[in-house]
Design a protein around this motif. Structure first.
Motif, PDB file in Angstrom:
ATOM      1  N   CYS A   5       0.854  -1.195   0.000  1.00  0.00           N
ATOM      2  CA  CYS A   5       0.000   0.000   0.000  1.00  0.00           C
ATOM      3  C   CYS A   5       0.890   1.245   0.000  1.00  0.00           C
ATOM      4  O   CYS A   5       1.803   1.344   0.812  1.00  0.00           O
ATOM      5  CB  CYS A   5      -0.901  -0.016   1.240  1.00  0.00           C
ATOM      6  SG  CYS A   5      -1.716   1.557   1.552  1.00  0.00           S
ATOM      7  N   CYS A   8       0.327   3.169   3.793  1.00  0.00           N
ATOM      8  CA  CYS A   8       0.902   2.611   5.034  1.00  0.00           C
ATOM      9  C   CYS A   8       2.168   1.794   4.775  1.00  0.00           C
ATOM     10  O   CYS A   8       2.796   1.312   5.722  1.00  0.00           O
ATOM     11  CB  CYS A   8      -0.147   1.782   5.772  1.00  0.00           C
ATOM     12  SG  CYS A   8      -0.694   0.333   4.843  1.00  0.00           S
ATOM     13  N   CYS A 143      -6.294  -1.312  -0.020  1.00  0.00           N
ATOM     14  CA  CYS A 143      -5.701  -1.549   1.300  1.00  0.00           C
ATOM     15  C   CYS A 143      -6.830  -1.475   2.319  1.00  0.00           C
ATOM     16  O   CYS A 143      -7.498  -0.443   2.431  1.00  0.00           O
ATOM     17  CB  CYS A 143      -4.621  -0.512   1.614  1.00  0.00           C
ATOM     18  SG  CYS A 143      -3.975  -0.734   3.305  1.00  0.00           S
ATOM     19  N   ARG A 145      -6.615  -1.515   5.444  1.00  0.00           N
ATOM     20  CA  ARG A 145      -6.265  -0.710   6.616  1.00  0.00           C
ATOM     21  C   ARG A 145      -6.566   0.764   6.333  1.00  0.00           C
ATOM     22  O   ARG A 145      -7.220   1.427   7.122  1.00  0.00           O
ATOM     23  CB  ARG A 145      -4.791  -0.898   6.979  1.00  0.00           C
ATOM     24  CG  ARG A 145      -4.368  -0.118   8.239  1.00  0.00           C
ATOM     25  CD  ARG A 145      -2.887  -0.305   8.571  1.00  0.00           C
ATOM     26  NE  ARG A 145      -2.582  -1.684   8.934  1.00  0.00           N
ATOM     27  CZ  ARG A 145      -1.870  -2.540   8.170  1.00  0.00           C
ATOM     28  NH1 ARG A 145      -1.372  -2.127   7.007  1.00  0.00           N
ATOM     29  NH2 ARG A 145      -1.639  -3.769   8.555  1.00  0.00           N
ATOM     30  N   CYS A 146      -6.077   1.252   5.188  1.00  0.00           N
ATOM     31  CA  CYS A 146      -6.223   2.685   4.865  1.00  0.00           C
ATOM     32  C   CYS A 146      -7.524   2.973   4.127  1.00  0.00           C
ATOM     33  O   CYS A 146      -7.874   4.142   3.961  1.00  0.00           O
ATOM     34  CB  CYS A 146      -5.067   3.160   4.005  1.00  0.00           C
ATOM     35  SG  CYS A 146      -3.453   2.691   4.614  1.00  0.00           S
TER      36      CYS A 146
HETATM   37 ZN   LIG Z   1      -2.576   0.983   3.613  1.00  0.00          ZN
END
Ligand SMILES: [Zn+2]
Length: 201
Positions: A5, A8, A143, A145-146
């Motif tokens: 990503c 991150c 991603c 997470r993001c």
């Molecule tokens: Zn990410």
């Protein structure tokens, strides 16, 4: 394949967009899911109308309506008019409207092949654009997470540079723009020669 990503700089939560959509254990929420859906397939071929034929039909219709109106006026008017004159008033407009309508039909039939070819060429061009967009869409990653999308290096074409992090809302327009930039605009279909007798539109 693993992809890092760009936000991150981790790969553990990155997944390709087609896999993210198919993953039932981590379903995507709305509107994220609808923004990441593949590009909609192109519209099928629609054969256009012949404009000269439509114009001929319209003129024939106007003459018929005016003729019917004058016929109605004649019937409600004085009854001592000459029979030949009254027949002329009734049949006169038909001498114009019937040939016009027939001419419209002939134009419509003789130009049909050409209009079908034009519709098929248009559908072919839309399909070529869609195939390029679909290829770019397949290269997109998410991603988790993001919650951002990205295109890894070499994902669209071998020399494609890694993209920055892209907001999910920007993905549809990014796919369209990248398809044009990285894969080019499809060549317009070659104009095939029109056989004689099929030239009017
Ligand atoms: Zn990410």
């Amino acid at each position: 394949m693993n992809a890092e990503c760009p936000r991150c700089t981790e790969a553990d939560q990155a997944v390709s967009v087609p896999l993210a959509l198919a993953d039932t254990t981590h379903p995507l929420g709305e509107p994220e899911r609808s923004l990441l859906l593949p590009p909609p397939p192109p519209a099928p071929a629609v054969v256009g109308r012949s404009k000269p034929a439509v114009a001929l039909y319209a003129v024939a219709a106007v003459i018929t309506v005016l003729g019917l109106k004058s016929m109605a006026d004649g019937l409600s008017g004085p009854q001592d008019a000459d029979l030949a004159y009254r027949l002329g008033a009734i049949l006169g407009p038909l001498f114009f409207s019937v040939p016009l309508a027939l001419a419209g039909m002939v134009v419509q039939l003789t130009t049909r092949r050409r209009r079908v070819r034009a519709a098929e060429a248009g559908a072919e061009a839309r399909r070529a654009v869609w195939e390029r967009c679909h290829r770019v869409w397949q290269a997109a990653w998410l991603c988790r997470r993001c919650r951002t999308a990205f295109f890894p290096k070499g994902s669209v074409t071998p020399d494609f540079p890694a993209s920055p992090a892209i907001a999910v809302a920007q993905v549809p327009s990014w796919v369209t723009a990248t398809a044009e930039r990285a894969l080019g605009v499809p060549e317009p279909a070659a104009v095939r020669p029109v056989p004689s007798g099929d030239r009017s539109s």
